[in-house]
Design an enzyme around this catalytic site. Structure first.
Site, PDB file in Angstrom:
ATOM      1  N   LYS A   1       0.842  -1.209   0.000  1.00 23.08           N
ATOM      2  CA  LYS A   1       0.000   0.000   0.000  1.00 23.08           C
ATOM      3  C   LYS A   1       0.870   1.250   0.000  1.00 23.08           C
ATOM      4  O   LYS A   1       1.659   1.470   0.915  1.00 23.08           O
ATOM      5  CB  LYS A   1      -0.910  -0.005   1.229  1.00 23.08           C
ATOM      6  CG  LYS A   1      -1.705   1.294   1.436  1.00 23.08           C
ATOM      7  CD  LYS A   1      -2.652   1.226   2.639  1.00 23.08           C
ATOM      8  CE  LYS A   1      -3.288   2.590   2.936  1.00 23.08           C
ATOM      9  NZ  LYS A   1      -4.178   2.570   4.122  1.00 23.08           N
TER      10      LYS A   1
ATOM     11  N   ASP B   1      -2.644  10.222   3.810  1.00 25.77           N
ATOM     12  CA  ASP B   1      -4.041   9.825   3.961  1.00 25.77           C
ATOM     13  C   ASP B   1      -4.782  10.841   4.821  1.00 25.77           C
ATOM     14  O   ASP B   1      -4.729  10.780   6.046  1.00 25.77           O
ATOM     15  CB  ASP B   1      -4.113   8.423   4.583  1.00 25.77           C
ATOM     16  CG  ASP B   1      -5.544   7.918   4.709  1.00 25.77           C
ATOM     17  OD1 ASP B   1      -6.453   8.561   4.135  1.00 25.77           O
ATOM     18  OD2 ASP B   1      -5.749   6.865   5.361  1.00 25.77           O
TER      19      ASP B   1
ATOM     20  N   LYS C   1     -10.380  12.614   8.191  1.00 26.68           N
ATOM     21  CA  LYS C   1      -9.911  12.199   9.511  1.00 26.68           C
ATOM     22  C   LYS C   1      -9.868  13.394  10.462  1.00 26.68           C
ATOM     23  O   LYS C   1      -9.589  14.506  10.029  1.00 26.68           O
ATOM     24  CB  LYS C   1      -8.467  11.665   9.403  1.00 26.68           C
ATOM     25  CG  LYS C   1      -8.309  10.308   8.776  1.00 26.68           C
ATOM     26  CD  LYS C   1      -6.831   9.903   8.809  1.00 26.68           C
ATOM     27  CE  LYS C   1      -6.614   8.577   8.096  1.00 26.68           C
ATOM     28  NZ  LYS C   1      -7.271   7.439   8.772  1.00 26.68           N
TER      29      LYS C   1
ATOM     30  N   ASP D   1       1.573   6.266   5.576  1.00 23.13           N
ATOM     31  CA  ASP D   1       0.610   5.325   4.994  1.00 23.13           C
ATOM     32  C   ASP D   1       1.138   4.628   3.737  1.00 23.13           C
ATOM     33  O   ASP D   1       0.408   3.902   3.069  1.00 23.13           O
ATOM     34  CB  ASP D   1      -0.708   6.067   4.704  1.00 23.13           C
ATOM     35  CG  ASP D   1      -1.928   5.184   4.882  1.00 23.13           C
ATOM     36  OD1 ASP D   1      -1.807   4.108   5.488  1.00 23.13           O
ATOM     37  OD2 ASP D   1      -3.008   5.576   4.386  1.00 23.13           O
TER      38      ASP D   1
ATOM     39  N   ASP E   1     -12.191   7.042   3.606  1.00 21.88           N
ATOM     40  CA  ASP E   1     -11.006   6.791   4.422  1.00 21.88           C
ATOM     41  C   ASP E   1     -10.597   5.308   4.393  1.00 21.88           C
ATOM     42  O   ASP E   1      -9.533   4.952   4.886  1.00 21.88           O
ATOM     43  CB  ASP E   1     -11.263   7.249   5.868  1.00 21.88           C
ATOM     44  CG  ASP E   1      -9.986   7.423   6.662  1.00 21.88           C
ATOM     45  OD1 ASP E   1      -8.892   7.380   6.053  1.00 21.88           O
ATOM     46  OD2 ASP E   1     -10.080   7.597   7.891  1.00 21.88           O
TER      47      ASP E   1
ATOM     48  N   GLU F   1      -9.403   3.757   1.959  1.00 18.00           N
ATOM     49  CA  GLU F   1      -8.858   3.879   0.600  1.00 18.00           C
ATOM     50  C   GLU F   1      -7.828   2.812   0.269  1.00 18.00           C
ATOM     51  O   GLU F   1      -7.635   2.464  -0.896  1.00 18.00           O
ATOM     52  CB  GLU F   1      -8.235   5.276   0.414  1.00 18.00           C
ATOM     53  CG  GLU F   1      -6.799   5.452   0.957  1.00 18.00           C
ATOM     54  CD  GLU F   1      -6.658   5.269   2.457  1.00 18.00           C
ATOM     55  OE1 GLU F   1      -7.674   5.422   3.173  1.00 18.00           O
ATOM     56  OE2 GLU F   1      -5.544   4.957   2.924  1.00 18.00           O
TER      57      GLU F   1
ATOM     58  N   ARG G   1      -7.657  -0.418   0.676  1.00 17.44           N
ATOM     59  CA  ARG G   1      -8.170  -1.628   0.018  1.00 17.44           C
ATOM     60  C   ARG G   1      -8.502  -1.373  -1.448  1.00 17.44           C
ATOM     61  O   ARG G   1      -8.476  -2.291  -2.265  1.00 17.44           O
ATOM     62  CB  ARG G   1      -9.382  -2.151   0.796  1.00 17.44           C
ATOM     63  CG  ARG G   1     -10.548  -1.205   0.831  1.00 17.44           C
ATOM     64  CD  ARG G   1     -11.544  -1.514   1.942  1.00 17.44           C
ATOM     65  NE  ARG G   1     -10.993  -1.214   3.268  1.00 17.44           N
ATOM     66  CZ  ARG G   1     -11.662  -1.390   4.401  1.00 17.44           C
ATOM     67  NH1 ARG G   1     -12.897  -1.880   4.384  1.00 17.44           N
ATOM     68  NH2 ARG G   1     -11.107  -1.092   5.554  1.00 17.44           N
TER      69      ARG G   1
HETATM   70  N1  BES Z   1      -4.268   4.507   6.857  1.00 18.14           N
HETATM   71  C1  BES Z   1      -5.391   4.179   7.658  1.00 18.14           C
HETATM   72  C2  BES Z   1      -5.099   3.128   8.722  1.00 18.14           C
HETATM   73  C3  BES Z   1      -4.137   3.500   9.826  1.00 18.14           C
HETATM   74  C4  BES Z   1      -4.633   3.890  11.065  1.00 18.14           C
HETATM   75  C5  BES Z   1      -2.778   3.395   9.652  1.00 18.14           C
HETATM   76  C6  BES Z   1      -3.751   4.201  12.082  1.00 18.14           C
HETATM   77  C7  BES Z   1      -1.901   3.722  10.671  1.00 18.14           C
HETATM   78  C8  BES Z   1      -2.392   4.117  11.891  1.00 18.14           C
HETATM   79  C9  BES Z   1      -6.499   3.639   6.776  1.00 18.14           C
HETATM   80  O1  BES Z   1      -6.554   4.107   5.479  1.00 18.14           O
HETATM   81  C10 BES Z   1      -7.793   4.017   7.402  1.00 18.14           C
HETATM   82  O2  BES Z   1      -8.079   5.170   7.463  1.00 18.14           O
HETATM   83  N2  BES Z   1      -8.533   3.029   7.852  1.00 18.14           N
HETATM   84  C11 BES Z   1      -9.799   3.243   8.451  1.00 18.14           C
HETATM   85  C12 BES Z   1     -10.680   2.134   7.992  1.00 18.14           C
HETATM   86  C13 BES Z   1     -12.120   2.353   8.261  1.00 18.14           C
HETATM   87  C14 BES Z   1     -12.634   3.567   7.537  1.00 18.14           C
HETATM   88  C15 BES Z   1     -12.863   1.112   7.845  1.00 18.14           C
HETATM   89  C16 BES Z   1      -9.631   3.246   9.956  1.00 18.14           C
HETATM   90  O3  BES Z   1      -8.708   2.630  10.475  1.00 18.14           O
HETATM   91  O4  BES Z   1     -10.420   3.889  10.637  1.00 18.14           O
HETATM   92 ZN    ZN Z   2      -4.775   4.745   4.725  1.00 19.18          ZN
HETATM   93 MN    MN Z   3      -7.662   5.925   5.321  1.00 16.14          MN
END
Ligand code: BES
Ligand code: ZN
Ligand code: MN
Length: 499
Positions: A265, A270, A277, A288, A347, A349, A351
């Site tokens: 990834k 992000d 966020k 990220d 968010d 993204e 996947r």
């Molecule tokens: N890049 C984030 C995940 C992340 C969180 C990485 C904390 C490092 C530290 C990812 O893209 C994300 O935002 N995931 C969401 C998924 C949700 C929307 C299903 C999350 O973790 O809230």
């Molecule tokens: Zn992310």
């Molecule tokens: Mn995200």
């Protein structure tokens, strides 16, 4: 620049400005660790009371500096705690990392930590190099106080397997440092095009052993991505002023038997997109792309080591931003190969970009696909900030867990429960739902979503959202910022696939 060498000399006779020895927390109190025998002999019966007076316990992170005395060639002895009763590779890797930060101004350093097996020697080499890692590109040029010579002492230094362990430790440390550098670069300077350029430059700068063909690099720009139909990568990148990229690497060794595909990834920043966020969660989101950094660095390391394996590496790169052109919740994206996905949370993204890249990976007919991604905060909730969650086909998960253990990267298996996997098919207008608003088990839903794009090939997914970035201070061989997690696990996995 520091030069590293391996020697079989005795620590008491080695003429370095500082000599590092280990201290075990033995059952009967602290004792010098293997590798330091002749130093212990010099001190003789005075050693135990001296350690006691100094308050030395052999705890992890503990550092004690003492003048070495007349009978030892060095002037300064640096005692580092191993934090265990036994010299294990993990303990030695951490202690070597601490040691690297404990000799601030020595021009030459000799390391006499336990290094009598290839595993220990490798751990000393990696730990020292990584514990001393710094990222100074954005600071005023200061004085370079790193030693010019570091000698690692090992009684087996002349044996071929020891030389190989030392060299592979160096290659691994270079690769982890490369990944850390990329994670640490500010996101405005590591947009997808800039990242793709850096990957191409790193490939060009990689010296390969004789008989190993050059690594192939293809960079698909936004126009090429549109031609291919990579709707996931384009959809995620749509809100950014910097266009997305898909970088593909191929490494083929003439004696390869197995073919492994790696997918990482590469979200260079992000923001969450329109499902934005909160500020606190956004502040470390330059990290990220840690999965992308890990798969590229591991590919380069495997090539430098000349591992007899074929590797195809796929790195989708996009910046997830907010603008009038950004993908909206409710939009439907068409992934490479035709599957449609209803986006409900911009968010989630990672996947989406991984979906395109995974389908590309299935097309090269690999024996296994491994993806590495900072995918979900849910995995951080479940496993904390030091442990990688591993999901996927049981046999590949097993192989990854054992590679991770060898590499000293903590990992833990996680399930993909059927009731969660079924919800991936719950969209009312597209083939798949990208996200569901049930928060429980979100890391497992994400894995189930990815699995849809693996064409039932052997596959493992490493969620490194927790361990990819260290927001705290230095700790053993970990330094602040990017950790380079995943590189070690992948290289050991690839090494096992080469056997
Ligand atoms: N890049 C984030 C995940 C992340 C969180 C990485 C904390 C490092 C530290 C990812 O893209 C994300 O935002 N995931 C969401 C998924 C949700 C929307 C299903 C999350 O973790 O809230
Ligand atoms: Zn992310
Ligand atoms: Mn995200």
């Amino acid at each position: 620049m520091t030069s590293y060498s391996l020697r079989s000399a005795s620590p008491a006779k080695t003429r370095a400005e500082a000599v590092v020895v280990g201290v075990l927390a033995g059952p009967k109190g602290p004792q010098l660790a293997p590798g330091a025998e002749d130093i212990a002999d010099v001190f003789g019966r005075r050693l135990r009371p001296l350690l006691s007076t100094l308050g030395v316990k052999g705890k992890p992170g503990e550092v004690t500096r003492i003048p070495a005395g007349e009978k030892v060639a060095t002037s300064l002895l640096v005692l580092v705690g191993l934090g265990s009763t036994e010299a294990t590779p993990d303990a030695v890797r951490r202690a070597a990392g601490v040691a690297a930060r404990s000799v601030p101004n020595a021009a030459s350093v000799a390391i006499a930590l336990p290094a009598h097996t290839p595993e220990l020697l490798r751990a000393v080499t990696e730990g020292y190099r990584l514990g001393g890692y710094t990222f100074t590109d954005y600071r005023a040029a200061g004085e370079d106080t790193s030693p010019s010579d570091v000698v690692i002492l090992s009684e087996g230094a002349r044996r071929q397997e020891m030389v190989a362990a030392f060299e592979s430790g160096q290659v691994l440390a270079d690769a982890v440092a490369l990944c850390r550098d990329w994670v640490n670069i500010p996101p405005g300077d590591l947009t997808p095009p800039a990242f793709a350029d850096k990957v191409s430059a790193a490939v060009a700068a990689t010296a390969l052993p004789e008989g190993v063909p050059a690594i192939g690099v293809t960079v698909h720009d936004e126009a090429a991505l549109a031609d291919l139909g990579c709707g996931g990568i384009l959809g995620v990148g749509a809100g950014s002023a910097a266009p997305p990229r898909l970088v593909e690497l191929t490494y083929t060794h003439p004696d390869a038997v197995r073919h492994i595909a790696l997918v990482g990834k590469g979200i260079t920043f992000d923001s969450g997109g329109l499902t934005i966020k909160p500020g606190g969660s956004m502040s470390t989101m330059k990290s990220d792309m840690g999965g992308a950094g890990a798969v590229v660095a591991a590919t380069l390391a495997a090539a430098r080591l000349g591992l007899p394996v074929t590797i195809s590496t796929f790195v989708p790169m996009a910046e997830n931003m907010v603008s009038g052109a950004a993908t909206r919740p409710g939009d439907v994206l068409r992934i490479y190969g035709g599957t449609t996905v209803e986006v409900s949370n911009t968010d989630a993204e990672g996947r989406l970009v991984l979906a395109d890249a995974l389908v590309r990976a299935t097309e090269v007919g690999p024996d296994a696909i491994i993806d590495v991604a900072t995918l979900t905060g849910h995995m951080v909730m479940a496993l904390g900030d030091r442990v990688t969650g591993v999901m996927g086909s049981p046999e590949i998960v097993e192989a990854i867990l054992s590679a991770a253990e060898q590499a000293g990267e903590e990992s833990w298996p996680m399930p993909i429960p059927d009731p969660i996997a079924e919800r991936v098919r719950s969209s009312k207008i597209a083939d798949l739902a990208q996200h569901d608003w049930i928060r429980w088990g979100g890391g497992l839903f994400a894995a189930a979503f990815l699995r849809e794009f693996t064409a039932d090939l052997s596959w493992a997914h490493l969620d490194i959202a927790g361990p990819s970035f260290n927001s705290g201070g230095s700790n053993g061989h970990l330094t602040p910022g990017g950790t380079g997690v995943g590189v070690g696990t992948l290289v050991d996995y690839l090494r096992a696939q080469s056997a």
